[in-house]
Design a protein around this motif. Structure first.
Motif, PDB file in Angstrom:
ATOM      1  N   ARG A   1      94.006  50.968 -50.317  1.00 30.93           N
ATOM      2  CA  ARG A   1      92.614  51.195 -50.732  1.00 30.93           C
ATOM      3  C   ARG A   1      92.063  52.522 -50.212  1.00 30.93           C
ATOM      4  NH1 ARG A   1      88.419  53.020 -51.115  1.00 30.93           N
ATOM      5  NH2 ARG A   1      86.412  52.090 -51.672  1.00 30.93           N
ATOM      6  N   PRO A   2      92.204  52.875 -48.931  1.00 32.35           N
ATOM      7  CA  PRO A   2      91.665  54.159 -48.476  1.00 32.35           C
ATOM      8  C   PRO A   2      92.288  55.364 -49.177  1.00 32.35           C
ATOM      9  CG  PRO A   2      92.127  52.739 -46.606  1.00 32.35           C
ATOM     10  CD  PRO A   2      92.724  52.072 -47.804  1.00 32.35           C
ATOM     11  N   LEU A   3      93.561  55.272 -49.491  1.00 28.72           N
ATOM     12  CA  LEU A   3      94.228  56.398 -50.133  1.00 28.72           C
ATOM     13  C   LEU A   3      93.932  56.466 -51.627  1.00 28.72           C
ATOM     14  CD1 LEU A   3      97.729  56.324 -48.396  1.00 28.72           C
ATOM     15  CD2 LEU A   3      95.911  58.003 -48.066  1.00 28.72           C
ATOM     16  N   ALA A   4      93.831  55.307 -52.269  1.00 23.43           N
ATOM     17  CA  ALA A   4      93.640  55.275 -53.717  1.00 23.43           C
ATOM     18  C   ALA A   4      92.197  55.487 -54.127  1.00 23.43           C
ATOM     19  CB  ALA A   4      94.145  53.946 -54.279  1.00 23.43           C
ATOM     20  N   GLY A   5      91.261  55.088 -53.294  1.00 22.36           N
ATOM     21  CA  GLY A   5      89.855  55.243 -53.623  1.00 22.36           C
ATOM     22  C   GLY A   5      89.248  54.007 -54.266  1.00 22.36           C
ATOM     23  N   ALA A   6      87.981  54.119 -54.620  1.00 25.56           N
ATOM     24  CA  ALA A   6      87.217  52.973 -55.111  1.00 25.56           C
ATOM     25  C   ALA A   6      87.713  52.454 -56.455  1.00 25.56           C
ATOM     26  CB  ALA A   6      85.736  53.340 -55.212  1.00 25.56           C
ATOM     27  N   VAL A   7      88.528  53.234 -57.181  1.00 28.50           N
ATOM     28  CA  VAL A   7      88.988  52.785 -58.501  1.00 28.50           C
ATOM     29  C   VAL A   7      89.873  51.553 -58.419  1.00 28.50           C
ATOM     30  CG1 VAL A   7      88.796  55.015 -59.642  1.00 28.50           C
ATOM     31  CG2 VAL A   7      90.908  54.439 -58.418  1.00 28.50           C
ATOM     32  N   VAL A   8      90.407  51.242 -57.239  1.00 23.77           N
ATOM     33  CA  VAL A   8      91.251  50.050 -57.111  1.00 23.77           C
ATOM     34  C   VAL A   8      90.481  48.872 -56.527  1.00 23.77           C
ATOM     35  CG1 VAL A   8      93.328  51.440 -56.871  1.00 23.77           C
ATOM     36  CG2 VAL A   8      92.135  50.675 -54.809  1.00 23.77           C
ATOM     37  N   ASP A   9      89.173  49.008 -56.407  1.00 26.92           N
ATOM     38  CA  ASP A   9      88.389  47.943 -55.797  1.00 26.92           C
ATOM     39  C   ASP A   9      88.310  46.689 -56.654  1.00 26.92           C
ATOM     40  OD1 ASP A   9      87.755  48.825 -53.301  1.00 26.92           O
ATOM     41  OD2 ASP A   9      85.832  49.715 -53.853  1.00 26.92           O
ATOM     42  N   ARG A  10      88.257  46.872 -57.983  1.00 28.63           N
ATOM     43  CA  ARG A  10      88.068  45.721 -58.863  1.00 28.63           C
ATOM     44  C   ARG A  10      89.099  45.711 -59.981  1.00 28.63           C
ATOM     45  NH1 ARG A  10      81.727  45.592 -60.288  1.00 28.63           N
ATOM     46  NH2 ARG A  10      81.997  47.858 -60.332  1.00 28.63           N
ATOM     47  N   ALA A  11      89.401  44.517 -60.442  1.00 30.81           N
ATOM     48  CA  ALA A  11      90.313  44.343 -61.576  1.00 30.81           C
ATOM     49  C   ALA A  11      89.506  44.142 -62.847  1.00 30.81           C
ATOM     50  CB  ALA A  11      91.231  43.144 -61.329  1.00 30.81           C
ATOM     51  N   GLY A  12      90.106  44.451 -63.971  1.00 29.65           N
ATOM     52  CA  GLY A  12      89.421  44.296 -65.240  1.00 29.65           C
ATOM     53  C   GLY A  12      90.374  43.904 -66.350  1.00 29.65           C
ATOM     54  N   PRO A  13      89.888  43.839 -67.588  1.00 32.33           N
ATOM     55  CA  PRO A  13      90.725  43.421 -68.718  1.00 32.33           C
ATOM     56  C   PRO A  13      91.978  44.253 -68.896  1.00 32.33           C
ATOM     57  CG  PRO A  13      88.410  43.411 -69.333  1.00 32.33           C
ATOM     58  CD  PRO A  13      88.474  44.038 -67.972  1.00 32.33           C
ATOM     59  N   GLY A  14      91.910  45.546 -68.548  1.00 36.26           N
ATOM     60  CA  GLY A  14      93.084  46.397 -68.678  1.00 36.26           C
ATOM     61  C   GLY A  14      94.217  46.033 -67.748  1.00 36.26           C
ATOM     62  N   ASP A  15      93.956  45.142 -66.799  1.00 35.10           N
ATOM     63  CA  ASP A  15      94.989  44.740 -65.838  1.00 35.10           C
ATOM     64  C   ASP A  15      95.762  43.504 -66.285  1.00 35.10           C
ATOM     65  OD1 ASP A  15      94.219  46.831 -64.139  1.00 35.10           O
ATOM     66  OD2 ASP A  15      92.646  45.591 -63.235  1.00 35.10           O
ATOM     67  N   ALA A  16      95.491  43.032 -67.484  1.00 35.98           N
ATOM     68  CA  ALA A  16      96.171  41.831 -67.976  1.00 35.98           C
ATOM     69  C   ALA A  16      97.701  41.944 -67.935  1.00 35.98           C
ATOM     70  CB  ALA A  16      95.695  41.510 -69.392  1.00 35.98           C
ATOM     71  N   PRO A  17      98.309  43.105 -68.253  1.00 36.59           N
ATOM     72  CA  PRO A  17      99.771  43.170 -68.166  1.00 36.59           C
ATOM     73  C   PRO A  17     100.305  42.939 -66.751  1.00 36.59           C
ATOM     74  CG  PRO A  17      98.928  44.985 -69.492  1.00 36.59           C
ATOM     75  CD  PRO A  17      97.743  44.327 -68.865  1.00 36.59           C
ATOM     76  N   MET A  18      99.555  43.380 -65.750  1.00 35.32           N
ATOM     77  CA  MET A  18     100.009  43.179 -64.373  1.00 35.32           C
ATOM     78  C   MET A  18      99.847  41.722 -63.945  1.00 35.32           C
ATOM     79  SD  MET A  18     101.257  46.021 -63.244  1.00 35.32           S
ATOM     80  CE  MET A  18     101.930  46.127 -64.907  1.00 35.32           C
ATOM     81  N   PHE A  19      98.801  41.078 -64.420  1.00 37.45           N
ATOM     82  CA  PHE A  19      98.668  39.653 -64.138  1.00 37.45           C
ATOM     83  C   PHE A  19      99.799  38.874 -64.812  1.00 37.45           C
ATOM     84  CE2 PHE A  19      93.844  40.565 -64.084  1.00 37.45           C
ATOM     85  CZ  PHE A  19      93.930  40.983 -62.767  1.00 37.45           C
ATOM     86  N   ALA A  20     100.119  39.265 -66.042  1.00 37.51           N
ATOM     87  CA  ALA A  20     101.228  38.619 -66.737  1.00 37.51           C
ATOM     88  C   ALA A  20     102.537  38.861 -66.005  1.00 37.51           C
ATOM     89  CB  ALA A  20     101.321  39.138 -68.172  1.00 37.51           C
ATOM     90  N   LEU A  21     102.720  40.071 -65.475  1.00 35.25           N
ATOM     91  CA  LEU A  21     103.929  40.376 -64.707  1.00 35.25           C
ATOM     92  C   LEU A  21     104.031  39.481 -63.479  1.00 35.25           C
ATOM     93  CD1 LEU A  21     106.399  42.035 -63.828  1.00 35.25           C
ATOM     94  CD2 LEU A  21     104.806  43.755 -62.895  1.00 35.25           C
ATOM     95  N   TYR A  22     102.925  39.312 -62.753  1.00 33.67           N
ATOM     96  CA  TYR A  22     102.965  38.492 -61.541  1.00 33.67           C
ATOM     97  C   TYR A  22     103.276  37.030 -61.877  1.00 33.67           C
ATOM     98  CZ  TYR A  22     102.012  37.130 -56.769  1.00 33.67           C
ATOM     99  OH  TYR A  22     102.155  36.644 -55.488  1.00 33.67           O
ATOM    100  N   LEU A  23     102.619  36.507 -62.892  1.00 29.10           N
ATOM    101  CA  LEU A  23     102.833  35.103 -63.257  1.00 29.10           C
ATOM    102  C   LEU A  23     104.218  34.897 -63.865  1.00 29.10           C
ATOM    103  CD1 LEU A  23      99.327  34.205 -64.689  1.00 29.10           C
ATOM    104  CD2 LEU A  23     100.264  33.631 -62.443  1.00 29.10           C
ATOM    105  N   TRP A  24     104.700  35.865 -64.637  1.00 25.86           N
ATOM    106  CA  TRP A  24     106.054  35.780 -65.175  1.00 25.86           C
ATOM    107  C   TRP A  24     107.082  35.774 -64.039  1.00 25.86           C
ATOM    108  CZ3 TRP A  24     109.756  34.822 -68.544  1.00 25.86           C
ATOM    109  CH2 TRP A  24     110.992  35.441 -68.384  1.00 25.86           C
ATOM    110  N   THR A  25     106.902  36.664 -63.064  1.00 21.14           N
ATOM    111  CA  THR A  25     107.820  36.717 -61.920  1.00 21.14           C
ATOM    112  C   THR A  25     107.847  35.376 -61.208  1.00 21.14           C
ATOM    113  OG1 THR A  25     107.425  39.087 -61.636  1.00 21.14           O
ATOM    114  CG2 THR A  25     108.315  37.893 -59.742  1.00 21.14           C
ATOM    115  N   TYR A  26     106.685  34.782 -61.024  1.00 17.03           N
ATOM    116  CA  TYR A  26     106.597  33.492 -60.345  1.00 17.03           C
ATOM    117  C   TYR A  26     107.319  32.402 -61.126  1.00 17.03           C
ATOM    118  CZ  TYR A  26     104.396  29.327 -58.290  1.00 17.03           C
ATOM    119  OH  TYR A  26     104.166  28.114 -57.699  1.00 17.03           O
ATOM    120  N   ALA A  27     106.949  32.220 -62.385  1.00 16.92           N
ATOM    121  CA  ALA A  27     107.506  31.122 -63.170  1.00 16.92           C
ATOM    122  C   ALA A  27     108.988  31.329 -63.475  1.00 16.92           C
ATOM    123  CB  ALA A  27     106.723  30.976 -64.478  1.00 16.92           C
TER     124      ALA A  27
END
Length: 284
Positions: A195-221
């Motif tokens: 977070r300190p290096l990346a800045g405030a742009v990584v503070d919140r998630a949004g609709p554009g992050d759906a592929p990463m959520f799918a990646l995490y859940l796919w990896t799990y299942a």
């Protein structure tokens, strides 16, 4: 003359395309053996790396992508080189030559694996909890728990070996408990620095992050299924399922709530929410 229709750019689709290729490669993994499987393992890690870093670049801009590479790839190599040389913090281990070229005893593909899963783990925590210690903790657990699948699988393939694998978790011989604690320690440091290096742009998630959520859940299942059914590793299927559930289950529930309309006739919540953070095609 009618007004021209503006077509959405293709850039938001690129992470979905990358995810599709990655999933296909992972499906092929149980169907291969020997050198072919080792080569597919390396290719899968490279695909995952490009997917995560590319998503960070497309949705958060160059600073965030550079920060991810610095802390996860650079930090991952540093901690692995330290581990191979001294045994701290994971325990004493050696890599075989099956994962490609090495530097300081570490296959160059290994730091890419840290990066591959660090980004979706961070975004998952950003989606679920407020900024602060709780977010760092959840992101760290979300990343470190992945190794409950990864290490037993890689040990079974002979990609690395532990010199002293005691004490080990029940059902997971060959991997010392110190390895999982080392993963958690480095994951905390990684997430705290991101977070300190990346800045405030990584503070919140949004609709554009759906592929990463799918990646995490796919990896799990998919990891549960692969270990339980295809790879003959039922104990790691249980341990990994329990560990990654800390982040994966709340994420799945949150995404399910977003898709459920509040009232009949309303759009799902995710369609009515404003983008949290930069749009999917942000470049800065």
């Amino acid at each position: 003359m009618g007004r021209a229709v503006t077509r959405p750019g293709l850039r938001p689709l690129l992470p979905w395309v990358g995810l599709g290729v990655l999933v296909l490669a992972q499906i092929c993994y149980p169907l291969t053996v020997g050198a072919t499987r080792a080569g597919l393992t390396v290719a899968t890690v490279v695909l995952g790396y490009l997917l995560s870093v590319g998503h960070a670049l497309l949705t958060r801009g160059p600073r965030a992508a550079a920060a991810l590479v610095a802390v996860a790839t650079g930090g991952g190599f540093a901690i692995e080189a330290l581990g191979v040389a001294t045994g701290f913090p994971f325990g004493s281990y050696d890599y075989s030559g099956e994962l490609g070229p090495k530097l300081a005893g570490v296959p160059l593909v290994i730091p890419l694996a840290w990066t591959w899963m660090a980004w979706p783990a961070w975004l998952t925590a950003a989606r679920l909890v407020s900024p602060g210690v709780a977010r760092v903790a959840l992101a760290a657990v979300g990343l470190a728990a992945w190794d409950l699948f990864l290490d037993p699988q890689m040990i079974a393939e002979g990609y690395w070996v532990w010199r002293d694998a005691t004490p080990a978790l029940p059902g997971l011989p060959g991997v010392p408990v110190s390895n999982y604690l080392g993963w958690l320690l480095f994951a905390v440091l990684l997430m705290a620095a991101l977070r300190p290096l990346a800045g405030a742009v990584v503070d919140r998630a949004g609709p554009g992050d759906a592929p990463m959520f799918a990646l995490y859940l796919w990896t799990y299942a998919s990891s549960i299924l692969a270990h339980a059914v295809f790879l003959g590793l039922p104990a790691s299927a249980v341990w990994g399922a329990a560990g990654m559930a800390v982040a994966a289950v709340p994420l799945a529930l949150a995404l399910g709530r977003d898709r459920r309309p509040d009232q009949p006739g309303q759009r799902p919540r995710q369609d009515r929410q404003p983008q949290q953070g930069p749009p999917a095609d942000a470049t800065a």
